[in-house]
Scaffold this active site. Structure first.
Site, short mmCIF file in Angstrom:
data_model
loop_
_atom_site.label_atom_id
_atom_site.label_comp_id
_atom_site.label_asym_id
_atom_site.label_seq_id
_atom_site.Cartn_x
_atom_site.Cartn_y
_atom_site.Cartn_z
N ALA C 46 0.85 -1.07 -0.08
CA ALA C 46 -0.03 -0.04 -0.13
C ALA C 46 0.84 1.24 0.06
CB ALA C 46 -0.93 0.01 1.26
N HIS C 49 5.40 4.74 -3.99
CA HIS C 49 7.00 4.93 -3.90
C HIS C 49 7.43 6.16 -4.52
CE1 HIS C 49 7.99 1.05 -2.30
NE2 HIS C 49 6.87 0.58 -3.12
N VAL C 172 -11.59 -15.50 -18.60
CA VAL C 172 -11.20 -15.39 -19.72
C VAL C 172 -10.44 -16.74 -20.18
CG1 VAL C 172 -10.01 -14.40 -21.87
CG2 VAL C 172 -11.21 -12.96 -20.18
N ARG C 310 2.55 -11.26 -5.57
CA ARG C 310 3.13 -9.95 -6.76
C ARG C 310 3.27 -10.72 -7.91
NH1 ARG C 310 6.25 -10.21 -1.49
NH2 ARG C 310 7.95 -8.81 -2.30
N CYS C 398 -20.83 -2.90 12.98
CA CYS C 398 -19.39 -3.25 13.40
C CYS C 398 -19.03 -2.47 14.40
CB CYS C 398 -18.34 -3.20 12.11
SG CYS C 398 -16.62 -3.13 12.46
N CYS C 400 -16.30 -2.36 16.52
CA CYS C 400 -14.70 -2.05 16.39
C CYS C 400 -14.37 -0.80 15.67
CB CYS C 400 -13.74 -3.27 16.02
SG CYS C 400 -14.09 -4.59 17.15
N CYS C 435 -11.86 -7.18 16.66
CA CYS C 435 -12.52 -8.49 16.88
C CYS C 435 -12.69 -9.31 15.68
CB CYS C 435 -13.94 -8.61 17.73
SG CYS C 435 -15.24 -8.27 16.63
N CYS C 440 -20.01 -8.80 14.36
CA CYS C 440 -20.90 -8.68 13.31
C CYS C 440 -21.05 -9.56 12.15
CB CYS C 440 -20.45 -7.13 12.92
SG CYS C 440 -18.78 -7.16 12.22
#
Lengths: 421, 116, 503
Positions: C46, C49, C172, C310, C398, C400, C435, C440
């Protein structure tokens, strides 16, 4: 402003702790109490605990979870204590206001003279266990499976392995078996079970479900749905022993690896926490480091029996009432006794005492011990010694400190240790 | 002959030692209260267990139930079959029987909580 | 006939589709999974660069620097969380220092701005938790973080909002040239398009082969990660890399845009392109390496671990090219692929224009999209206005991550529409907290079942056979509903107020 509700005692959580605290506060003379409950009914986790084993201490008979909760709910209703359902508290502040949201009122503020924290606990998730392998469907905490089966009427699986021998895991081993699933094994990392002995007997032994002590799940297999797990024996350092791997075919892995007090609100409010319990540091009244904010039940420390939750909630509810009625007077500093433990005793609740009154101290031990004595010392003087044939981490223990000894300790320490007989 | 048994009557879970002669219980050790001895006697002659589960209600909801007393252990699965085949009328409250005298045991299956 | 078929709905496919739609193309996106963003996009570092890593003159270098420049505005348009937190490459020796100096030089020649070499002491002034062994660092203030699957979902969603079509579970298996275009087949289905862009990630070599190009291969490189609780999110302020050396590349320790701490990845070439398992050895390696770079990481606060794959191309550089008849490869998109992705989309458009595709910027293109997390950013008053109309926005599902039923329903109704619990997770963060769905999940299954009109039992975690529940309790009753109801109803003798054992 209509979006601010004022009350004397606000209670966060309408489970067994919250309800018992509310009832105690009412009995102590507070007229306006408000319970804030996030679910659509009072009762908390007891609603899904349809098995028996509750209430022997409190009511002298064995009840199921819903029955136990119903008795308290009936009291709450009889006494006309206000509660709001489907109401989630999202912020807790030191000035004893909370921010909550509900469908009916939107986001609103509750301003209280005293607050009781009774949010309960949640289960330790898989990620925290760091089991390697894939991440297919079919891996649930035992409590989540319990909710699927008992409250939604769905079976999360048919071929089951359970990791962790906490009580919910044991209870679910039996429950899944009764509903037609095959439970292949319960694996416990430690050389002893974290659950109650009676649950091992009636939930595992009755159904010939093997309890594999000193074993853990070391790998998860299956891409979409779980297809099996690798189970390994562990050495005394809890490391898997190479060569001991066993593959168990299963579609479901239930995790019963401990409970964590749900203290996000407490932490964000800046209340002092105990790293061992995961709950707040409290005094004999269950008052936290923030004056007028009290805590009880599993949010304070994980209890083995709901009866003790109720007992503790009475203390907190009564003290919160007292605080609210006195207009928020602080406790004096005349008495400030710290309870210090030796490691074999992992923690105590309360942690600190501000009142010279007879006080029951709850604690848990770090390992299984046989024939030891629990000793309390004030300086060099032994003020209490109690012999126990068996102590186990899964079970809460208590000692009673006397008002006289606490008065004598004044601002010092009382040391609690586990010693040879 | 000796037999080890964990008492399941209360959360204390006493580790008991049963002394038997030809299958007959002579004495019990390790029990903290008389209920342990009664339990041990039952375990040697006719073990019993309580059953807790849920029933489906007419409106399709789930309602928690239990046997009002322990039933013979060997009937536990048969009792589950009964529980799983019954449809409870809506509106029952705690203590109301959903099945009376289940499997001729003289024990009822009763409601323990609200339907969900 | 579509103008362009984009194969693969990862971050590259999503941004390519959006760029093509923006330029007036009729686009269909073909994805083999039940949701978008499920390949390399789902699980990676994430990171945006800065661009000092890639070799001068390579496509990677060129597109990384350009993509990194574009990223902030693309995220702003799409309502995707983006944070320029900066990055730091830390070294432990004189040799590392020389490597860092070389990286600085390379970065400058790639056009990266603001790079600076720091001593260990200077570095610690910025990042107090750097490991005690850290003796030098390269600081890159333009380094940034973004949520890759959020970017992908937003790009695909925005493309759909502007007219693109998304075909899920379209794997495909055939590409034919016919009628001056292509027919792309998947089992019994097919679509035809004048042009094709192959953004199939790990499988882009196989897709290329279907079109007659066997000039490259793509290998899976497994990377294991550990994700820590939000409590640990500020343990470092920027992304901490380790200086590449004989000892390998190390791992990174970085905050995420959602406030967690992310650590990883390992790098292991494997043959199985579907192997998303984590290993004890890999997890241990991540922990050990990270602890040298950054001290005091509390691994006890781990909330999950996971593996990403990757797509490593056989040429060492991105493989982006076009045939004369309009088949484009955007393949081998490994690191810094996420950083480069907006620039890759731009480059693909150029390539298609080059072979005669009539790309022309649309005037009616709406580049913006409401952020998925917009509700969270509203003021209390604004939220209350919405709750008044839609009380489900106050029903917390949810706990949390504080996600309400309203937000979940909205996610289900927003393109690209999720059908799985994990799909809800990636869009709303529900189940992603401490959690991990322990509370949930049953409610999310219920909402999905209701909103999408699927049976509770048919709801899956992540598509395919990843069913969450296997059967109902009291199955007999459900199976013979009618009969059962009648016969069993008679059996249910009700005795009011019988002794319930409560005496």
């Amino acid at each position: 402003m209509e979006n601010v509700i004022k009350t004397s005692v606000a209670i966060i959580g309408g489970g067994p702790a919250g309800m018992a605290a509310a009832i105690a506060a009412r009995e102590a003379g507070v007229s306006d109490i408000l319970i804030l409950e996030r679910d659509d009914s009072l009762g908390g986790i007891l609603r899904q605990c349809i098995h028996g084993g509750f209430g022997l201490h409190t009511f002298g008979e064995e009840l199921t979870g819903p029955e136990y909760a119903a008795r308290y709910e009936a009291r709450v209703r009889e006494m006309g204590i206000d509660f709001m359902l489907n109401t989630m508290v999202i912020e807790l502040h030191k000035d004893k206001t909370v921010t909550a949201m509900s469908s009916e009122r939107g986001i609103f503020t509750v301003k209280a003279d005293a607050i009781v924290l009774a949010m309960g606990c949640r289960e330790r998730p898989k990620g925290a266990l760091g089991i390697s392998g894939t991440r297919p469907a079919g891996i649930y905490t035992a409590g989540l499976a319990q909710k699927f089966v008992n409250m939604k009427g769905y079976m999360p699986g048919r071929e089951v392995v359970i990791l962790g021998s906490g009580d919910i895991g044991l209870i679910m081993a039996r429950r899944m078996t009764l509903e037609g699933a095959k439970v292949h094994a319960v694996c416990e990392l430690m050389p002893y079970s974290g659950g109650l002995a009676r649950n091992i007997e009636q939930c595992l032994n009755d159904y010939n479900i093997p309890l594999k002590l000193s074993h853990t799940v070391t790998a998860i297999h299956g891409k979409e749905r779980l297809e099996g797990v690798t189970v390994s024996a562990v050495d005394e350092n809890r490391r898997p022993i190479a060569g001991s791997e066993e593959y168990i075919k299963c579609d479901t892995l239930l995790l019963s690896c401990g409970l964590i007090p749900e203290n996000e609100l407490t932490v964000s409010c800046g209340i002092d926490m105990d790293r061992v319990t995961g709950g707040a540091i409290v005094d004999g009244d269950r008052q936290t480091s923030e004056e007028g904010i009290f805590a009880c039940g599993n949010v304070l420390h994980v209890h083995d029996l709901v009866d003790y939750v109720s007992e503790e909630a009475v203390i907190a509810g009564r003290a919160a009432a007292e605080y609210a009625l006195q207009g928020g007077v602080a406790k004096g500093d005349l008495i400030k006794v710290k309870i210090v433990t030796d490691g074999k005793i992992r923690y105590t609740v309360p942690h600190i005492l501000h009142k010279a009154e007879d006080t029951t101290v709850y604690f848990r031990v770090s390992d299984v011990f046989r024939d030891k004595k629990i000793v309390a010392r004030l300086g060099d003087r032994v003020i209490l010694s109690k012999r126990k044939l068996k102590l186990a981490p899964g079970e809460m223990e208590t000692v009673k400190l006397s008002a006289k000894d606490i008065a004598e300790a004044k601002v010092g320490e009382i040391r609690l240790s586990l010693e040879e007989v | 002959m000796e037999r080890k048994l964990t008492c399941i009557i209360c959360p204390r879970g006493c580790d008991m030692t049963l002394y038997l002669d030809d299958g007959k219980l002579i004495s019990v050790d390790g029990n903290a209260c008389p209920r342990g001895k009664t339990y041990a006697e039952d375990e040697c002659t006719h073990p019993k267990r309580s059953v807790t589960s849920t029933v489906r209600t007419e409106s399709g909801r789930l309602q928690p139930v239990k046997t009002s007393a322990a039933i013979p252990k060997e009937l536990v699965f048969a009792c589950m079959d009964e529980i799983n085949s019954v449809v409870a009328p809506d509106g029952l409250s705690i203590g109301d029987a959903v099945i009376s005298d289940v499997l001729g045991t003289g024990v009822d299956v009763v409601v323990t909580g609200k339907a969900i | 006939m579509f103008d362009v078929a984009v194969i693969g709905a990862g971050v590259v496919g999503g941004l390519v589709a959006r760029a093509l739609v923006k330029n007036g193309m009729r686009v269909v996106i073909l994805e083999k999974e039940s949701d978008v963003a499920l390949g390399a996009t789902r699980a990676n570092s994430a990171i945006v660069h800065a661009g000092y890593d890639a070799k001068e003159g390579s496509l990677k270098a060129k597109l990384n620097v350009r993509g990194s420049e574009m990223m902030e505005s693309v995220c702003a348009e799409l309502g995707v969380k983006y944070k320029r937190c900066g990055s730091m490459v830390v070294g432990f020796s004189e040799e590392d220092r020389e490597t860092l100096a070389a990286l600085l030089k390379r970065g400058e020649s790639n056009g990266v701005r603001g790079l600076k070499l720091l001593s260990g002491e200077e570095a610690r002034k910025i990042e107090k938790n750097l490991g005690d062994g850290v003796s030098c660092a390269l600081h890159a203030p333009t380094g940034a973080i973004v949520c890759p699957y959020e970017l992908c979902m937003a790009a695909v969603g925005n493309a759909i909002d502007n007219g693109a079509e998304l075909r899920l579970e379209f794997k495909v298996d055939k590409i034919e040239r016919a009628n001056g275009g292509f027919i792309i087949g998947a089992a019994d289905k097919s679509v035809s398009a004048r042009y094709v862009v192959n953004c199939a990630g790990l499988y882009s070599d196989e897709v290329a082969r279907l079109a007659g190009d066997d000039g490259f291969t793509v290998r899976a490189r497994r990377g294991e990660y550990i994700l820590l609780d939000k409590e640990c999110g500020d343990h470092v302020g920027s992304t901490i890399f380790r200086c590449p050396s004989k000892m390998g590349k190390g791992v990174l320790v970085t905050p995420t845009v959602d406030g967690n701490l992310l650590i990883g990845p390992t790098a292991e070439d494997i043959d199985d392109k579907t192997d998303l398992s984590t290993t004890a050895a890999g997890q241990a390696r991540v922990r050990a390496l990270a602890s040298e770079q950054v001290k005091g990481i509390n691994f006890g606060k781990t909330i999950t671990n996971f593996t990403g794959l990757r797509a490593g191309g056989s040429t060492g550089d991105f493989i982006i090219n076009v045939t004369e008849d309009g088949f484009v490869n955007a393949a081998g998109i490994e690191s810094p692929g996420l950083s480069a992705s907006p620039a890759i989309a731009e480059y693909v458009c150029e390539l298609l224009s080059g072979v005669g595709a009539p790309l022309k910027e649309r005037e009616d293109f709406v580049p913006t999209r409401r952020p998925m997390h917009y509700f969270k950013e509203l003021t209390q008053e604004e939220k209350n206005e919405i709750i008044k109309e839609h009380p489900e926005y106050a029903r917390v599902i949810c706990r949390c991550e504080l996600v309400t039923e309203g937000e979940i329903i909205e996610a289900i109704r927003t393109e690209p529409r999720p059908v799985t619990v994990d799909g809800i997770k990636r869009r709303t963060r529900a189940t992603m907290g401490r959690c991990q769905g322990g509370f949930c999940t049953p409610y999310i299954v219920e909402i999905l079942s209701r909103e999408r009109g699927i049976d509770y039992l048919d709801v899956t975690k992540s598509g395919g056979k990843s069913f969450l529940n296997i059967s109902r309790t009291k199955e007999k009753l459900w199976k013979n509903n009618e009969n059962a109801n009648n016969s069993l109803h008679n059996k249910a003798k009700t005795v009011k107020n019988a002794d319930g054992g409560n005496a």
